[in-house]
Motif scaffolding. Structure first.
Motif, PDB file in Angstrom:
ATOM      1  N   LEU A   1      49.353  52.610  36.175  1.00  0.00           N
ATOM      2  CA  LEU A   1      49.477  52.759  37.626  1.00  0.00           C
ATOM      3  C   LEU A   1      48.184  53.300  38.241  1.00  0.00           C
ATOM      4  O   LEU A   1      47.727  52.797  39.275  1.00  0.00           O
ATOM      5  CB  LEU A   1      50.661  53.665  37.972  1.00  0.00           C
ATOM      6  CG  LEU A   1      50.924  53.893  39.458  1.00  0.00           C
ATOM      7  CD1 LEU A   1      51.068  52.577  40.228  1.00  0.00           C
ATOM      8  CD2 LEU A   1      52.160  54.764  39.651  1.00  0.00           C
ATOM      9  N   VAL A   2      47.574  54.297  37.621  1.00  0.00           N
ATOM     10  CA  VAL A   2      46.305  54.841  38.128  1.00  0.00           C
ATOM     11  C   VAL A   2      45.238  53.745  38.141  1.00  0.00           C
ATOM     12  O   VAL A   2      44.504  53.583  39.125  1.00  0.00           O
ATOM     13  CB  VAL A   2      45.849  56.061  37.293  1.00  0.00           C
ATOM     14  CG1 VAL A   2      44.413  56.434  37.592  1.00  0.00           C
ATOM     15  CG2 VAL A   2      46.766  57.250  37.538  1.00  0.00           C
TER      16      VAL A   2
ATOM     17  N   ASN B   1      45.606  50.465  38.334  1.00  0.00           N
ATOM     18  CA  ASN B   1      45.887  49.483  39.385  1.00  0.00           C
ATOM     19  C   ASN B   1      45.606  50.028  40.781  1.00  0.00           C
ATOM     20  O   ASN B   1      45.093  49.305  41.642  1.00  0.00           O
ATOM     21  CB  ASN B   1      47.334  48.997  39.288  1.00  0.00           C
ATOM     22  CG  ASN B   1      47.546  48.130  38.075  1.00  0.00           C
ATOM     23  OD1 ASN B   1      46.632  47.446  37.616  1.00  0.00           O
ATOM     24  ND2 ASN B   1      48.746  48.141  37.525  1.00  0.00           N
ATOM     25  N   GLU B   2      45.934  51.288  41.004  1.00  0.00           N
ATOM     26  CA  GLU B   2      45.685  51.880  42.320  1.00  0.00           C
ATOM     27  C   GLU B   2      44.189  52.000  42.593  1.00  0.00           C
ATOM     28  O   GLU B   2      43.724  51.698  43.686  1.00  0.00           O
ATOM     29  CB  GLU B   2      46.346  53.259  42.420  1.00  0.00           C
ATOM     30  CG  GLU B   2      47.848  53.206  42.540  1.00  0.00           C
ATOM     31  CD  GLU B   2      48.322  52.530  43.807  1.00  0.00           C
ATOM     32  OE1 GLU B   2      47.832  52.863  44.910  1.00  0.00           O
ATOM     33  OE2 GLU B   2      49.188  51.648  43.703  1.00  0.00           O
TER      34      GLU B   2
ATOM     35  N   ALA C   1      46.199  59.230  41.629  1.00  0.00           N
ATOM     36  CA  ALA C   1      45.225  58.127  41.628  1.00  0.00           C
ATOM     37  C   ALA C   1      44.308  58.213  42.843  1.00  0.00           C
ATOM     38  O   ALA C   1      43.094  57.992  42.732  1.00  0.00           O
ATOM     39  CB  ALA C   1      45.954  56.790  41.592  1.00  0.00           C
ATOM     40  N   ASP C   2      44.868  58.556  43.993  1.00  0.00           N
ATOM     41  CA  ASP C   2      44.057  58.685  45.211  1.00  0.00           C
ATOM     42  C   ASP C   2      43.028  59.807  45.061  1.00  0.00           C
ATOM     43  O   ASP C   2      41.872  59.661  45.472  1.00  0.00           O
ATOM     44  CB  ASP C   2      44.942  58.952  46.427  1.00  0.00           C
ATOM     45  CG  ASP C   2      45.801  57.752  46.814  1.00  0.00           C
ATOM     46  OD1 ASP C   2      45.491  56.619  46.363  1.00  0.00           O
ATOM     47  OD2 ASP C   2      46.792  57.947  47.543  1.00  0.00           O
TER      48      ASP C   2
ATOM     49  N   SER D   1      42.561  48.566  43.251  1.00  0.00           N
ATOM     50  CA  SER D   1      42.808  47.998  44.587  1.00  0.00           C
ATOM     51  C   SER D   1      41.797  48.503  45.615  1.00  0.00           C
ATOM     52  O   SER D   1      41.574  47.854  46.638  1.00  0.00           O
ATOM     53  CB  SER D   1      44.237  48.293  45.042  1.00  0.00           C
ATOM     54  OG  SER D   1      44.397  49.669  45.311  1.00  0.00           O
ATOM     55  N   SER D   2      41.151  49.639  45.343  1.00  0.00           N
ATOM     56  CA  SER D   2      40.131  50.180  46.241  1.00  0.00           C
ATOM     57  C   SER D   2      38.722  49.703  45.894  1.00  0.00           C
ATOM     58  O   SER D   2      37.779  49.989  46.623  1.00  0.00           O
ATOM     59  CB  SER D   2      40.133  51.711  46.199  1.00  0.00           C
ATOM     60  OG  SER D   2      41.376  52.209  46.590  1.00  0.00           O
TER      61      SER D   2
ATOM     62  N   ILE E   1      50.700  58.158  42.295  1.00  0.00           N
ATOM     63  CA  ILE E   1      49.851  57.510  43.305  1.00  0.00           C
ATOM     64  C   ILE E   1      48.979  58.547  44.012  1.00  0.00           C
ATOM     65  O   ILE E   1      47.795  58.305  44.270  1.00  0.00           O
ATOM     66  CB  ILE E   1      50.702  56.694  44.300  1.00  0.00           C
ATOM     67  CG1 ILE E   1      51.262  55.458  43.592  1.00  0.00           C
ATOM     68  CG2 ILE E   1      49.887  56.283  45.524  1.00  0.00           C
ATOM     69  CD1 ILE E   1      52.241  54.656  44.406  1.00  0.00           C
TER      70      ILE E   1
ATOM     71  N   ARG F   1      56.595  58.270  40.591  1.00  0.00           N
ATOM     72  CA  ARG F   1      55.613  57.262  40.982  1.00  0.00           C
ATOM     73  C   ARG F   1      54.808  57.757  42.184  1.00  0.00           C
ATOM     74  O   ARG F   1      53.590  57.597  42.257  1.00  0.00           O
ATOM     75  CB  ARG F   1      56.329  55.958  41.327  1.00  0.00           C
ATOM     76  CG  ARG F   1      55.393  54.862  41.733  1.00  0.00           C
ATOM     77  CD  ARG F   1      56.154  53.560  42.036  1.00  0.00           C
ATOM     78  NE  ARG F   1      55.203  52.502  42.191  1.00  0.00           N
ATOM     79  CZ  ARG F   1      54.436  52.332  43.257  1.00  0.00           C
ATOM     80  NH1 ARG F   1      54.526  53.169  44.270  1.00  0.00           N
ATOM     81  NH2 ARG F   1      53.575  51.355  43.320  1.00  0.00           N
TER      82      ARG F   1
ATOM     83  N   ASN G   1      40.330  58.681  42.621  1.00  0.00           N
ATOM     84  CA  ASN G   1      39.515  57.667  43.273  1.00  0.00           C
ATOM     85  C   ASN G   1      38.445  58.294  44.165  1.00  0.00           C
ATOM     86  O   ASN G   1      37.307  57.812  44.239  1.00  0.00           O
ATOM     87  CB  ASN G   1      40.388  56.719  44.083  1.00  0.00           C
ATOM     88  CG  ASN G   1      39.646  55.490  44.533  1.00  0.00           C
ATOM     89  OD1 ASN G   1      38.777  54.980  43.838  1.00  0.00           O
ATOM     90  ND2 ASN G   1      39.978  55.015  45.720  1.00  0.00           N
TER      91      ASN G   1
END
Length: 196
Positions: free
Chosen positions: A95-96, A98-99, A185-186, A102-103, A182, A178, A189
């Motif tokens: 999940l991390v 993929n997140e 992950a933000d 996407s950026s 997320i 989840r 990022n």
């Protein structure tokens, strides 16, 4: 030796009753990721693209399994009817990845083996990821962004993340967890330096 038909019928009925008593509801499997039909931006990768490797997330041993657990004080409660589809560390890593990907549509962000060394590697260590029976969730993590070039600085950071929500079903618990991943992950990022 022959058994009377009545005795055979009673034995058969007893066996059927025993088997019916052992039946349980079907096991449910959950993932942290989104369904495959999510609108995903098509990457535009060049021959000189930047690669960022997301290493497998490190979790405490009691969490890194397929068990879905909640906490009540000091007690860890395992769900009798649901499991993660994979080990939790792999689900978080996926999940991390993929997140973050996407950026960064023009960079290769991956948690899979690469043919050569990545430009950067991200290592995430989760020290606490608890969801209590009252719907309070906490995730404590630290991470490092490690450049391939030893002359560039190592970036370290950490986060204490919280969320609240329903935990009346295992699907609710998965959704709450989840949400926290997320958020993590933000935060990770934001620590990744620009590559251009």
């Amino acid at each position: 030796m022959m058994f009377p038909p009545r005795r055979i019928a009673l034995a058969f009925l007893g066996a059927c009753t025993l088997l019916a008593g052992c039946a349980s509801p079907p096991l449910r499997l959950y993932t942290l990721g989104m369904p495959g039909d999510r609108d995903v931006q098509q990457p535009h990768l060049s021959a000189r693209l930047t690669t960022i490797e997301i290493s497998r997330t490190v979790l405490p041993d009691y969490l890194d399994s397929q068990d879905m657990i909640t906490r009540q004080g000091e007690e860890v409660i395992r769900s009798p009817r649901s499991r993660w589809a994979t080990r939790l560390s792999l689900g978080i890593t996926d999940l991390v990845t993929n997140e973050i990907a996407s950026s960064h549509p023009n960079e290769l962000i991956t948690d899979q083996p690469l043919a050569d060394a990545a430009n950067m590697r991200v290592q995430i260590n989760v020290s606490r990821f608890d969801v209590n029976v009252d719907g309070q969730a906490v995730l404590d993590a630290n991470w490092a962004v490690i450049p391939r070039d030893p002359k560039k600085p190592l970036i370290r950071n950490r986060a204490h993340l919280t969320a609240t929500g329903s935990v009346s079903t295992d699907a609710d618990t998965a959704s709450l967890m989840r949400k926290l991943v997320i958020q993590l992950a933000d935060q990770v990022n934001l620590s990744i330096p620009p590559t251009q």
